[in-house]
Scaffold this active site. Sequence first.
Site, PDB file in Angstrom:
ATOM      1  N   TYR A  53      13.062  31.727  -5.647  1.00 23.54           N
ATOM      2  CA  TYR A  53      12.621  30.590  -4.838  1.00 23.54           C
ATOM      3  C   TYR A  53      12.069  31.102  -3.509  1.00 23.54           C
ATOM      4  CZ  TYR A  53      15.198  27.440  -7.995  1.00 23.54           C
ATOM      5  OH  TYR A  53      15.657  26.741  -9.096  1.00 23.54           O
ATOM      6  N   GLN A 178      21.994  24.831 -16.618  1.00 24.16           N
ATOM      7  CA  GLN A 178      21.079  24.045 -15.787  1.00 24.16           C
ATOM      8  C   GLN A 178      19.759  23.859 -16.521  1.00 24.16           C
ATOM      9  OE1 GLN A 178      18.938  24.452 -11.410  1.00 24.16           O
ATOM     10  NE2 GLN A 178      21.023  25.180 -11.661  1.00 24.16           N
TER      11      GLN A 178
END
Length: 327
Positions: A53, A178
């Site tokens: 990220y 996830q």
Amino acid sequence: MEQRHLGRTGLRVSRIGLGTLTWGRDVDEHDAADMLKAFWEAGGTLVDTADVYGDGEAEYLLGQLIEGLVPRRDLVISTKAGSVPDPDRRFNGSRGHLLAALDASLARLGTDYVDVWHVHAYDPGTPLEETLQALDLAVGSGRARYAGVSNFCGWQIAKAATWQLAAPGTRTRLASTQLEYSLLQRGIEREVLPAALDLGIGLLPSSPLGRGVLTAKYRNATPPDSRGASEHLAPFVAPYLDDTATRIVDAVQTAADGLAVTPLQVALAWVRDRPGVAAPIVGARNAQQLIAALSVEALTLPDEICRALDDVSAPVHRYPDHDWSTL
């Protein structure tokens, strides 16, 4: 904020998680600080990030805010490893890469351990047992307290769990998985969710607001300050701007009008309270947006509205999907 167990473990997390996908890129340090403080003050604990990220900036920014703004002991930090900027190999699940990535994440975060460490995706080029051994080493060394996977399909989760269960007590079991899950994306209900429920693996839904579309902001036009108007995020939003999505968003708006709440609250409450869900991961541009999402804590959808939303967004199940015998 209510706390929930993460799967079949003793770890408890806030039932809404804070996502950091855009930190260090679209979200600067000031907005990140405001969001983390607002999240913590609301009783939030689960903060989700990844080594890719912002090319590592999200982890670094979070690390700068820990202790100085929010005590490390009050947070449950989840990060991921395995994605690589290689056009010929999107994911690297090798033991060497994963453990080196974890060490780099810890350095950026400025902490000795992460609470939950996820393999970002399945790597067909690495034997699965090698990938899972990296989880064993991370937990065994104390660098990670719990382990999970991200973006694994049903058979991949089942294969991983079978290998782990073959040596009970010596191999680290998956605490969480996830994947994207929302009223606009219910594909995980075919095989992933049944597998996770059976195996006691907690689900951490990403993009629970349908990449922002379920807020109803795109009903009439694309707001100039939205992800849909962003050059690098517009392709991410575009798949959820079709006629099917429009029907679902209209139903969410109708439910919101009837309850005197916002479409965001309806969509988030629906996914938060689905079976197997531990905590949806919510991303925001600023504290104001985040506080609007956190206000869902006071909302529980009536059964009749849940059924109506279930019907309008129902995924197609055909042989040999889960429960095929009832079709």
